[in-house]
Design a protein around this motif. Structure first.
Motif, PDB file in Angstrom:
ATOM      1  N   ALA A  81      -3.903   7.858  -4.533  1.00  0.00           N
ATOM      2  CA  ALA A  81      -2.898   8.095  -3.488  1.00  0.00           C
ATOM      3  C   ALA A  81      -3.564   8.330  -2.133  1.00  0.00           C
ATOM      4  CB  ALA A  81      -2.018   9.285  -3.867  1.00  0.00           C
ATOM      5  N   ASP A  82      -4.639   9.117  -2.129  1.00  0.00           N
ATOM      6  CA  ASP A  82      -5.354   9.401  -0.875  1.00  0.00           C
ATOM      7  C   ASP A  82      -5.995   8.145  -0.300  1.00  0.00           C
ATOM      8  OD1 ASP A  82      -4.608  12.042  -1.104  1.00  0.00           O
ATOM      9  OD2 ASP A  82      -6.552  12.731  -1.871  1.00  0.00           O
ATOM     10  N   LEU A  83      -6.613   7.334  -1.175  1.00  0.00           N
ATOM     11  CA  LEU A  83      -7.244   6.091  -0.725  1.00  0.00           C
ATOM     12  C   LEU A  83      -6.188   5.120  -0.196  1.00  0.00           C
ATOM     13  CD1 LEU A  83      -9.689   4.226  -0.425  1.00  0.00           C
ATOM     14  CD2 LEU A  83      -9.349   3.537  -2.813  1.00  0.00           C
ATOM     15  N   SER A 120       0.836  -1.205   0.000  1.00  0.00           N
ATOM     16  CA  SER A 120       0.000   0.000   0.000  1.00  0.00           C
ATOM     17  C   SER A 120       0.871   1.255   0.000  1.00  0.00           C
ATOM     18  CB  SER A 120      -0.955   0.005   1.203  1.00  0.00           C
ATOM     19  OG  SER A 120      -0.250   0.064   2.421  1.00  0.00           O
ATOM     20  N   GLY A 121       2.011   1.210   0.688  1.00  0.00           N
ATOM     21  CA  GLY A 121       2.943   2.330   0.642  1.00  0.00           C
ATOM     22  C   GLY A 121       3.513   2.532  -0.747  1.00  0.00           C
ATOM     23  N   TRP A 122       3.768   1.431  -1.422  1.00  0.00           N
ATOM     24  CA  TRP A 122       4.275   1.474  -2.800  1.00  0.00           C
ATOM     25  C   TRP A 122       3.242   2.137  -3.712  1.00  0.00           C
ATOM     26  CZ3 TRP A 122       6.535  -3.607  -5.329  1.00  0.00           C
ATOM     27  CH2 TRP A 122       7.163  -3.301  -6.534  1.00  0.00           C
ATOM     28  N   VAL A 123       1.965   1.793  -3.512  1.00  0.00           N
ATOM     29  CA  VAL A 123       0.891   2.408  -4.303  1.00  0.00           C
ATOM     30  C   VAL A 123       0.817   3.910  -4.027  1.00  0.00           C
ATOM     31  CG1 VAL A 123      -1.614   2.503  -4.671  1.00  0.00           C
ATOM     32  CG2 VAL A 123      -0.466   0.281  -4.501  1.00  0.00           C
ATOM     33  N   ILE A 124       0.935   4.302  -2.750  1.00  0.00           N
ATOM     34  CA  ILE A 124       0.909   5.733  -2.407  1.00  0.00           C
ATOM     35  C   ILE A 124       1.992   6.464  -3.179  1.00  0.00           C
ATOM     36  CG2 ILE A 124       1.297   7.445  -0.586  1.00  0.00           C
ATOM     37  CD1 ILE A 124       0.286   5.313   1.422  1.00  0.00           C
ATOM     38  N   ALA A 175       6.854   2.034 -10.805  1.00  0.00           N
ATOM     39  CA  ALA A 175       5.505   2.442 -10.390  1.00  0.00           C
ATOM     40  C   ALA A 175       4.548   1.269 -10.573  1.00  0.00           C
ATOM     41  CB  ALA A 175       5.044   3.635 -11.212  1.00  0.00           C
ATOM     42  N   ILE A 176       3.692   1.045  -9.585  1.00  0.00           N
ATOM     43  CA  ILE A 176       2.684  -0.017  -9.714  1.00  0.00           C
ATOM     44  C   ILE A 176       1.279   0.575  -9.823  1.00  0.00           C
ATOM     45  CG2 ILE A 176       4.029  -1.843  -8.612  1.00  0.00           C
ATOM     46  CD1 ILE A 176       2.389  -1.358  -6.057  1.00  0.00           C
ATOM     47  N   ALA A 177       1.207   1.899  -9.943  1.00  0.00           N
ATOM     48  CA  ALA A 177      -0.077   2.582 -10.138  1.00  0.00           C
ATOM     49  C   ALA A 177       0.196   3.859 -10.925  1.00  0.00           C
ATOM     50  CB  ALA A 177      -0.728   2.909  -8.801  1.00  0.00           C
ATOM     51  N   ALA A 178      -0.792   4.254 -11.717  1.00  0.00           N
ATOM     52  CA  ALA A 178      -0.667   5.501 -12.472  1.00  0.00           C
ATOM     53  C   ALA A 178      -0.829   6.684 -11.522  1.00  0.00           C
ATOM     54  CB  ALA A 178      -1.728   5.556 -13.563  1.00  0.00           C
ATOM     55  N   PRO A 179      -0.160   7.807 -11.815  1.00  0.00           N
ATOM     56  CA  PRO A 179      -0.341   8.984 -10.961  1.00  0.00           C
ATOM     57  C   PRO A 179      -1.811   9.393 -10.876  1.00  0.00           C
ATOM     58  CG  PRO A 179       1.508   9.298 -12.457  1.00  0.00           C
ATOM     59  CD  PRO A 179       0.809   8.031 -12.883  1.00  0.00           C
ATOM     60  N   ASP A 180      -2.320   9.492  -9.663  1.00  0.00           N
ATOM     61  CA  ASP A 180      -3.720   9.847  -9.452  1.00  0.00           C
ATOM     62  C   ASP A 180      -3.901  10.206  -7.975  1.00  0.00           C
ATOM     63  OD1 ASP A 180      -6.654   9.780 -10.377  1.00  0.00           O
ATOM     64  OD2 ASP A 180      -6.674   8.444  -8.638  1.00  0.00           O
ATOM     65  N   LYS A 181      -4.329  11.424  -7.715  1.00  0.00           N
ATOM     66  CA  LYS A 181      -4.434  11.897  -6.333  1.00  0.00           C
ATOM     67  C   LYS A 181      -5.445  11.089  -5.521  1.00  0.00           C
ATOM     68  CE  LYS A 181      -4.931  16.023  -3.460  1.00  0.00           C
ATOM     69  NZ  LYS A 181      -5.574  15.262  -2.389  1.00  0.00           N
ATOM     70  N   GLN A 182      -6.577  10.753  -6.122  1.00  0.00           N
ATOM     71  CA  GLN A 182      -7.595   9.986  -5.390  1.00  0.00           C
ATOM     72  C   GLN A 182      -7.053   8.610  -4.979  1.00  0.00           C
ATOM     73  OE1 GLN A 182     -11.126  10.056  -7.900  1.00  0.00           O
ATOM     74  NE2 GLN A 182     -12.111  11.431  -6.434  1.00  0.00           N
ATOM     75  N   ALA A 223       3.666   5.564  -5.928  1.00  0.00           N
ATOM     76  CA  ALA A 223       3.449   5.556  -7.370  1.00  0.00           C
ATOM     77  C   ALA A 223       2.315   6.501  -7.769  1.00  0.00           C
ATOM     78  CB  ALA A 223       3.143   4.131  -7.844  1.00  0.00           C
ATOM     79  N   ALA A 224       1.206   6.455  -7.022  1.00  0.00           N
ATOM     80  CA  ALA A 224       0.049   7.295  -7.355  1.00  0.00           C
ATOM     81  C   ALA A 224       0.336   8.776  -7.121  1.00  0.00           C
ATOM     82  CB  ALA A 224      -1.166   6.858  -6.530  1.00  0.00           C
ATOM     83  N   ALA A 225       1.290   9.060  -6.242  1.00  0.00           N
ATOM     84  CA  ALA A 225       1.694  10.454  -6.027  1.00  0.00           C
ATOM     85  C   ALA A 225       2.622  10.943  -7.135  1.00  0.00           C
ATOM     86  CB  ALA A 225       2.382  10.591  -4.667  1.00  0.00           C
ATOM     87  N   GLY A 226       3.050  10.024  -7.989  1.00  0.00           N
ATOM     88  CA  GLY A 226       3.913  10.392  -9.113  1.00  0.00           C
ATOM     89  C   GLY A 226       5.323  10.749  -8.682  1.00  0.00           C
ATOM     90  N   VAL A 227       5.772  10.161  -7.573  1.00  0.00           N
ATOM     91  CA  VAL A 227       7.107  10.486  -7.049  1.00  0.00           C
ATOM     92  C   VAL A 227       8.097   9.400  -7.463  1.00  0.00           C
ATOM     93  CG1 VAL A 227       8.456  10.895  -4.954  1.00  0.00           C
ATOM     94  CG2 VAL A 227       6.067  11.620  -5.054  1.00  0.00           C
ATOM     95  N   PRO A 228       9.105   9.752  -8.280  1.00  0.00           N
ATOM     96  CA  PRO A 228      10.130   8.748  -8.591  1.00  0.00           C
ATOM     97  C   PRO A 228      10.913   8.407  -7.315  1.00  0.00           C
ATOM     98  CG  PRO A 228      10.654  10.866  -9.622  1.00  0.00           C
ATOM     99  CD  PRO A 228       9.351  11.028  -8.906  1.00  0.00           C
ATOM    100  N   PHE A 229      11.248   7.143  -7.162  1.00  0.00           N
ATOM    101  CA  PHE A 229      11.863   6.731  -5.901  1.00  0.00           C
ATOM    102  C   PHE A 229      12.923   5.669  -6.141  1.00  0.00           C
ATOM    103  CE2 PHE A 229      11.851   3.920  -2.133  1.00  0.00           C
ATOM    104  CZ  PHE A 229      12.368   4.823  -1.219  1.00  0.00           C
TER     105      PHE A 229
END
Length: 195
Positions: free
Chosen positions: A147-149, A116-120, A138-145, A122-128
């Motif tokens: 990331a929040d969920l 779930s941290g990995w999804v946060i 990234a295991i999720a596309a950048p998307d604020k909703q 990736a969804a925040a669009g932060v390279p790490f």
């Protein structure tokens, strides 16, 4: 594969008084220590004022989470190929079921939290990069909703894991101080084993 415990009836378990193997103990205590470090890092990172230190704390928190995920996967693979000590013969059925269920939940939570941290991230669009070295895909596309969920899920999993760890530690102490059996002692590093 021809494992010795498989010949004893197909059950991958040792006798009730057998200690855990050295590798299993190493996984157990290393992951346990990292989880408590991780709790502290997460709390510090979230509460620290916006600064380079906050960024460093998040890097350490995320990196430690990925390390825990890798170690838990390796630990599960090790458990699949090595026997586990049996509970004492006088352990009631409800207690055996509770122990089994709590261990399954612990493993699920130890895997779900870093995911779930990995999804946060990736969804925040932060390279790490893990420990600033290994790129984390990234295991999720950048998307604020999303990331929040994922952040809500991550915190909920933290609360569940913290509660389950209290039960796990309490059960181990009960075995040691109330039931006076070897369940806790056989996982302690001081007890020598061959594997």
């Amino acid at each position: 594969m021809n494992f010795p415990w498989a010949r004893a009836g197909g059950c991958a378990s040792r006798r009730a008084d057998a200690p855990w193997g050295a590798v299993a103990k190493c996984f157990h205590w290393l992951v346990a220590a990292l989880i408590f470090v991780q709790f502290a890092l997460g709390w510090l990172a979230a509460s620290w004022r916006l600064s380079p230190t906050k960024l460093d704390l998040f890097i350490w928190h995320k990196s430690t989470g990925m390390l825990i995920l890798a170690l838990v996967v390796l630990r599960l693979l090790w458990r699949l190929v090595t026997p586990t000590p049996a509970l004492p013969a006088d352990t009631p059925a409800w207690e055996r079921a509770a122990a089994r269920a709590s261990h399954v939940l612990l493993y699920l939570l130890m895997i779900a939290m870093p995911l779930s941290g990995w999804v946060i991230n990736a969804a925040a669009g932060v390279p790490f990069r893990i420990f600033r070295l290994i790129p984390l895909p990234a295991i999720a596309a950048p998307d604020k909703q999303t990331a929040d969920l994922a952040a809500v899920v991550h915190f909920s999993l933290f609360v569940a894991l913290a509660g389950l760890l209290v039960l796990h530690i309490g059960a181990a102490l009960r075995h040691h101080f109330v039931k006076h059996d070897d369940v806790l002692r056989r996982m302690l590093p001081a007890r020598g084993v061959s594997r």
